[in-house]
Motif scaffolding. Structure first.
Motif, PDB file in Angstrom:
ATOM      1  N   GLY A   1       0.790  -1.226   0.000  1.00 54.64           N
ATOM      2  CA  GLY A   1       0.000   0.000   0.000  1.00 54.64           C
ATOM      3  C   GLY A   1       0.821   1.273   0.000  1.00 54.64           C
ATOM      4  N   GLN A   2       1.768   1.378  -0.933  1.00 60.46           N
ATOM      5  CA  GLN A   2       2.637   2.553  -0.979  1.00 60.46           C
ATOM      6  C   GLN A   2       1.845   3.850  -1.148  1.00 60.46           C
ATOM      7  N   ALA A   3       0.931   3.878  -2.114  1.00 60.70           N
ATOM      8  CA  ALA A   3       0.175   5.105  -2.389  1.00 60.70           C
ATOM      9  C   ALA A   3      -0.671   5.520  -1.191  1.00 60.70           C
ATOM     10  N   GLU A   4      -1.308   4.534  -0.559  1.00 60.03           N
ATOM     11  CA  GLU A   4      -2.146   4.838   0.611  1.00 60.03           C
ATOM     12  C   GLU A   4      -1.310   5.369   1.765  1.00 60.03           C
ATOM     13  N   ALA A   5      -0.114   4.802   1.953  1.00 63.11           N
ATOM     14  CA  ALA A   5       0.755   5.247   3.039  1.00 63.11           C
ATOM     15  C   ALA A   5       1.212   6.684   2.818  1.00 63.11           C
ATOM     16  N   ILE A   6       1.549   7.019   1.561  1.00 60.56           N
ATOM     17  CA  ILE A   6       1.955   8.390   1.239  1.00 60.56           C
ATOM     18  C   ILE A   6       0.798   9.350   1.468  1.00 60.56           C
ATOM     19  N   ALA A   7      -0.399   8.942   1.051  1.00 61.92           N
ATOM     20  CA  ALA A   7      -1.575   9.793   1.234  1.00 61.92           C
ATOM     21  C   ALA A   7      -1.849  10.036   2.718  1.00 61.92           C
ATOM     22  N   ARG A   8      -1.718   9.010   3.536  1.00 61.46           N
ATOM     23  CA  ARG A   8      -1.961   9.178   4.977  1.00 61.46           C
ATOM     24  C   ARG A   8      -0.906  10.065   5.625  1.00 61.46           C
ATOM     25  N   SER A   9       0.330   9.950   5.163  1.00 61.87           N
ATOM     26  CA  SER A   9       1.380  10.816   5.703  1.00 61.87           C
ATOM     27  C   SER A   9       1.125  12.267   5.314  1.00 61.87           C
ATOM     28  N   THR A  10       0.707  12.484   4.061  1.00 64.48           N
ATOM     29  CA  THR A  10       0.385  13.840   3.607  1.00 64.48           C
ATOM     30  C   THR A  10      -0.786  14.404   4.401  1.00 64.48           C
TER      31      THR A  10
ATOM     32  N   ALA B   1      -1.607  13.549   7.415  1.00 59.07           N
ATOM     33  CA  ALA B   1      -1.126  13.838   8.773  1.00 59.07           C
ATOM     34  C   ALA B   1      -0.434  15.198   8.806  1.00 59.07           C
ATOM     35  N   CYS B   2       0.323  15.529   7.742  1.00 57.28           N
ATOM     36  CA  CYS B   2       0.954  16.851   7.650  1.00 57.28           C
ATOM     37  C   CYS B   2      -0.099  17.956   7.655  1.00 57.28           C
ATOM     38  N   LEU B   3      -1.131  17.776   6.871  1.00 53.81           N
ATOM     39  CA  LEU B   3      -2.175  18.789   6.744  1.00 53.81           C
ATOM     40  C   LEU B   3      -2.982  18.949   8.023  1.00 53.81           C
TER      41      LEU B   3
END
Length: 317
Positions: A173-182, A184-186
């Motif tokens: 789930g690379q894309a999902e992990a990146i989206a969740r990290s982004t 979390a930043c927001l």
């Protein structure tokens, strides 16, 4: 021994002559060469200033990737006290391409995240050349959630060619992990400052760089894809990477003009790899200024300002 990039050949030749003359003087043959050494040093310095004042986007790409450029570990050691890294995403495992934890920055408690590329063959392999897998981004999101809970400002140092593109990473789930990290930043209610210290590649970079203030070192790059990747897609020829770099507008100067970043951190003449200590010190000052500009805002105001910043990028481009 200093490593030179191809376009630095004129400077390399002058500095090699200086070293030869110094070696001759050290041999004690009594030849007076002080004036000649001084002349060549001045000439080399002037050549370096001229060269770095007129770098092409592709040359800046090479500087951003220079193996001697300071990495996350160098910045962390010089800028932060009591740095305590945290490991694991509590779901799958540890990823050493992203390092994060809590520290003190000029006496203030902060959360620190960053990509680490490594500086030797062994450490580059261990850190996967700064290309994180899903567990790295989930770890980052977990640490950011802790920072949000305690109201701790976030400082992120970005230096990655992009997220790791392997099959295993996609399966987890690379894309999902990146989206969740982004996300979390927001979602942070605490102020956040991100610095692109080398390469800022694709979603792998923005997952840590969605901050209130985004800074870039003078010769860093920030793009949706690497020049080689863009050339491969557009022209099916990676040899056209130089053309892609120019067309993509990936330099700090271009991105400041477009309003994508907020400030440029000046590097020493010849790039951060020539004087890492000065580059790191300048970065520390820029981070302090950025955090100071966000002081006094409540959590809702900080989060709203961050969201509006990134929405405005889409509206204005």
């Amino acid at each position: 021994m200093r490593s030179y990039l191809d376009f630095e050949k004129p400077v390399a030749e002058l500095e090699a002559k200086v070293e030869e003359l110094r070696a001759l003087a050290a041999s004690g043959d009594g030849v007076a060469i002080g004036d000649e050494v001084q002349r060549l040093q001045t000439k080399a310095g002037e050549a370096l200033v001229t060269l770095y004042a007129n770098l092409t986007p592709w040359q800046k790409t090479l500087v951003a990737r220079h193996p001697a450029r300071p990495h996350f570990g160098d910045f962390a050691k010089a800028l932060f006290e009591d740095f305590t890294p945290l490991a694991g995403d509590r779901k799958y495992g540890e990823d050493e391409a992203i390092i994060g934890g809590f520290a003190r920055f000029r006496g203030e408690a902060v959360c620190v995240l960053g990509h680490e590329k490594g500086s030797t063959t062994e450490t580059r392999i261990r850190h996967n050349f700064g290309m994180a897998r899903p567990e790295g981004y989930r770890k980052a999101a977990r640490i950011m959630e802790l920072a949000d809970r305690f109201g701790t400002p976030l400082i992120s140092l970005v230096d990655t060619a992009g997220a790791y593109p392997g099959i295993g990473a996609e399966e987890r789930g690379q894309a999902e992990a990146i989206a969740r990290s982004t996300d979390a930043c927001l979602s942070l209610r605490a102020p956040s400052v991100s610095v692109i210290i080398g390469e800022g590649g694709s979603g792998g970079a923005i997952a840590l760089a969605t901050a209130n203030k985004v800074l870039m070192l003078e010769h860093a790059i920030y793009s949706v894809i690497s020049p080689e990747g863009a050339a491969s897609i557009l022209w099916r020829d990676t040899a056209k990477a130089q053309d892609a770099a120019t067309s993509m507008k990936i330099t700090a100067q271009d991105l400041l003009r477009f309003g994508i970043i907020d400030a440029i951190v000046k590097e020493p003449t010849g790039g951060a790899h020539r004087d890492a200590e000065a580059a790191i010190a300048a970065t520390g000052e820029a981070i302090a200024d950025a955090l100071s500009s966000l002081a006094g805002l409540d959590g809702d105001a900080v989060r709203k300002a961050r969201r509006e910043k990134f929405l405005a990028i889409g509206r204005n481009l």
